[in-house]
Design a protein around this motif. Sequence first.
Motif, mmCIF file in Angstrom:
data_model
loop_
_atom_site.group_PDB
_atom_site.id
_atom_site.type_symbol
_atom_site.label_atom_id
_atom_site.label_comp_id
_atom_site.label_asym_id
_atom_site.label_seq_id
_atom_site.Cartn_x
_atom_site.Cartn_y
_atom_site.Cartn_z
ATOM 1 N N ALA A 233 26.735 37.652 53.051
ATOM 2 C CA ALA A 233 27.225 38.057 54.162
ATOM 3 C C ALA A 233 28.809 38.113 54.073
ATOM 4 O O ALA A 233 28.724 38.791 55.402
ATOM 5 N N ASP A 234 29.142 36.828 53.687
ATOM 6 C CA ASP A 234 30.869 37.119 54.030
ATOM 7 C C ASP A 234 31.707 37.176 52.167
ATOM 8 O O ASP A 234 31.137 36.176 51.561
ATOM 9 N N THR A 235 32.287 38.494 52.273
ATOM 10 C CA THR A 235 33.146 37.937 50.696
ATOM 11 C C THR A 235 34.702 37.224 50.424
ATOM 12 O O THR A 235 34.679 37.682 49.465
ATOM 13 N N LYS A 236 35.424 36.717 51.868
ATOM 14 C CA LYS A 236 36.268 36.335 51.346
ATOM 15 C C LYS A 236 35.758 34.963 51.413
ATOM 16 O O LYS A 236 34.870 33.969 51.694
ATOM 17 N N LEU A 237 36.317 34.643 50.248
ATOM 18 C CA LEU A 237 35.946 33.049 49.369
ATOM 19 C C LEU A 237 36.826 32.198 50.695
ATOM 20 O O LEU A 237 38.183 31.856 50.537
ATOM 21 N N PRO A 238 36.291 31.150 50.594
ATOM 22 C CA PRO A 238 36.894 30.123 51.248
ATOM 23 C C PRO A 238 38.029 29.267 51.248
ATOM 24 O O PRO A 238 37.915 27.518 50.971
ATOM 25 N N PHE A 239 39.209 29.773 50.309
ATOM 26 C CA PHE A 239 39.941 29.012 49.316
ATOM 27 C C PHE A 239 41.084 29.435 49.543
ATOM 28 O O PHE A 239 41.481 30.972 49.784
ATOM 29 N N ALA A 240 42.246 28.723 49.668
ATOM 30 C CA ALA A 240 43.625 29.537 49.621
ATOM 31 C C ALA A 240 43.919 29.647 48.455
ATOM 32 O O ALA A 240 43.501 29.908 47.257
ATOM 33 N N ASP A 241 45.285 30.974 48.799
ATOM 34 C CA ASP A 241 45.653 32.023 47.423
ATOM 35 C C ASP A 241 45.788 30.940 46.127
ATOM 36 O O ASP A 241 46.090 30.095 46.190
ATOM 37 N N ALA A 242 46.070 31.782 45.320
ATOM 38 C CA ALA A 242 46.305 31.070 44.135
ATOM 39 C C ALA A 242 45.587 28.970 43.766
ATOM 40 O O ALA A 242 46.699 28.695 43.254
ATOM 41 N N SER A 243 44.483 29.306 43.968
ATOM 42 C CA SER A 243 43.694 27.801 43.978
ATOM 43 C C SER A 243 42.838 27.288 42.511
ATOM 44 O O SER A 243 42.875 25.851 41.925
ATOM 45 N N PHE A 244 43.349 28.546 42.020
ATOM 46 C CA PHE A 244 42.127 28.211 40.547
ATOM 47 C C PHE A 244 43.310 28.807 39.298
ATOM 48 O O PHE A 244 43.598 30.080 39.066
ATOM 49 N N ASP A 245 43.037 28.490 38.211
ATOM 50 C CA ASP A 245 43.423 28.995 36.459
ATOM 51 C C ASP A 245 41.837 29.721 36.123
ATOM 52 O O ASP A 245 42.349 30.315 35.620
ATOM 53 N N ALA A 246 40.837 30.044 36.639
ATOM 54 C CA ALA A 246 39.659 30.516 36.503
ATOM 55 C C ALA A 246 38.870 30.278 37.001
ATOM 56 O O ALA A 246 38.114 29.588 37.945
ATOM 57 N N VAL A 247 38.045 31.305 37.277
ATOM 58 C CA VAL A 247 36.975 31.468 37.818
ATOM 59 C C VAL A 247 35.221 32.363 36.610
ATOM 60 O O VAL A 247 35.694 33.316 35.845
ATOM 61 N N VAL A 248 34.559 31.350 36.871
ATOM 62 C CA VAL A 248 33.335 32.180 36.199
ATOM 63 C C VAL A 248 32.251 32.842 37.581
ATOM 64 O O VAL A 248 32.075 32.290 37.984
ATOM 65 N N CYS A 249 31.507 33.170 36.402
ATOM 66 C CA CYS A 249 30.107 34.127 37.190
ATOM 67 C C CYS A 249 29.295 34.098 36.441
ATOM 68 O O CYS A 249 29.146 35.145 35.419
ATOM 69 N N THR A 250 28.217 33.833 35.813
ATOM 70 C CA THR A 250 27.629 32.676 34.353
ATOM 71 C C THR A 250 26.032 33.674 35.446
ATOM 72 O O THR A 250 25.632 33.330 36.616
#
Length: 351
Positions: A233-250
Amino acid sequence: MKLLHSALRFRVNYFSDLGRHQVVVWMPGDTPPVDAQMDVGPKIEHEVPIDVFRSDIAPLKQGRFYPSQLLHADDAPGPMFRVKQLNDAHFVANFSHPLQDRIFSIDSGKSDVSTEPIGKVTQLLEWSGMETQYQTPTDFESPDAFAREDESPDAVFYAEPRKLIHVDAVCARRIQALYRTVLPENARVLDLMAGWRSHLPDTVASAVGLGMNAEELADNPQLAERVVHDLNADTKLPFADASFDAVVCTVSFEYLTQPRAIVDDIRRVLKPGGMFVVTLSNRYFPPKVIRLWTQLHPMERMAWVGMLIKSAGFKKVETYVERGLKRPKEDRYADRLAESDPLFAAWGVVP
């Protein structure tokens, strides 16, 4: 005390325009040595009239693999072919092994594992090379690629907690082992499309879970933060730029209806040098899976995900396959399938 099994971890290594590729098969410890340069046979290509292909069953696409049964022909020289060139009148069908025109190597190492290895030498090259890409990328997507059997709102479908693990226990442990190997230590990780289990190693510093069901997220012991958010429904992630060291999708990527926009935004929330890792297997919810997923071989699914990662600007793209371990006896498919669910993965690094 848990019994350990003597195993050999065989690995096929090769490269393509997509990136680096590895296929791992676990075999019993007494498996005879394998030639580091196994013969994959000759090059076999034929120009075929377009009307020989059963286009009423599947669309003919540049770079795709198809079973030879889709040809109006009784004398196909192989069980499957890849479309190398395509125009309005003809196509070039390549019946060769996918590694026939590539340099590859096979190595092995001994290990003691808690799960019985049952892989066979024939599996080393059975799928290898199907994820490789040429300078002209494979044309995967049709106009209806992201249609689904059930187009009702995802919030309704996922309103009730299911608390399922979408692979068997052995595959789940291999996913965790892969994450332990490839994710940076002490990383802040975003677990995308999270549920009640995350399969993350204890080497991560903290994890944020983004998923569809609040109860499942609340029951996930690995999450420090929880966010309910519908990516379709909303493809924009609700986080600031450069917030994470890694993203996983399992084992969830196959439910995304706008994957390109989401992968682009994943890059935004990653720090420079951050990793995006997608793990896949062969189970899914048929009502909500995108149509493209049902049309592709598992190796092609992994290739498509890798191409999305690369086209979003990620570097050092790799794919990884692991199979050959015995399915746990408590799994619901144990009476039908001897081997554990296969693990497929693709990842890339933000430059």
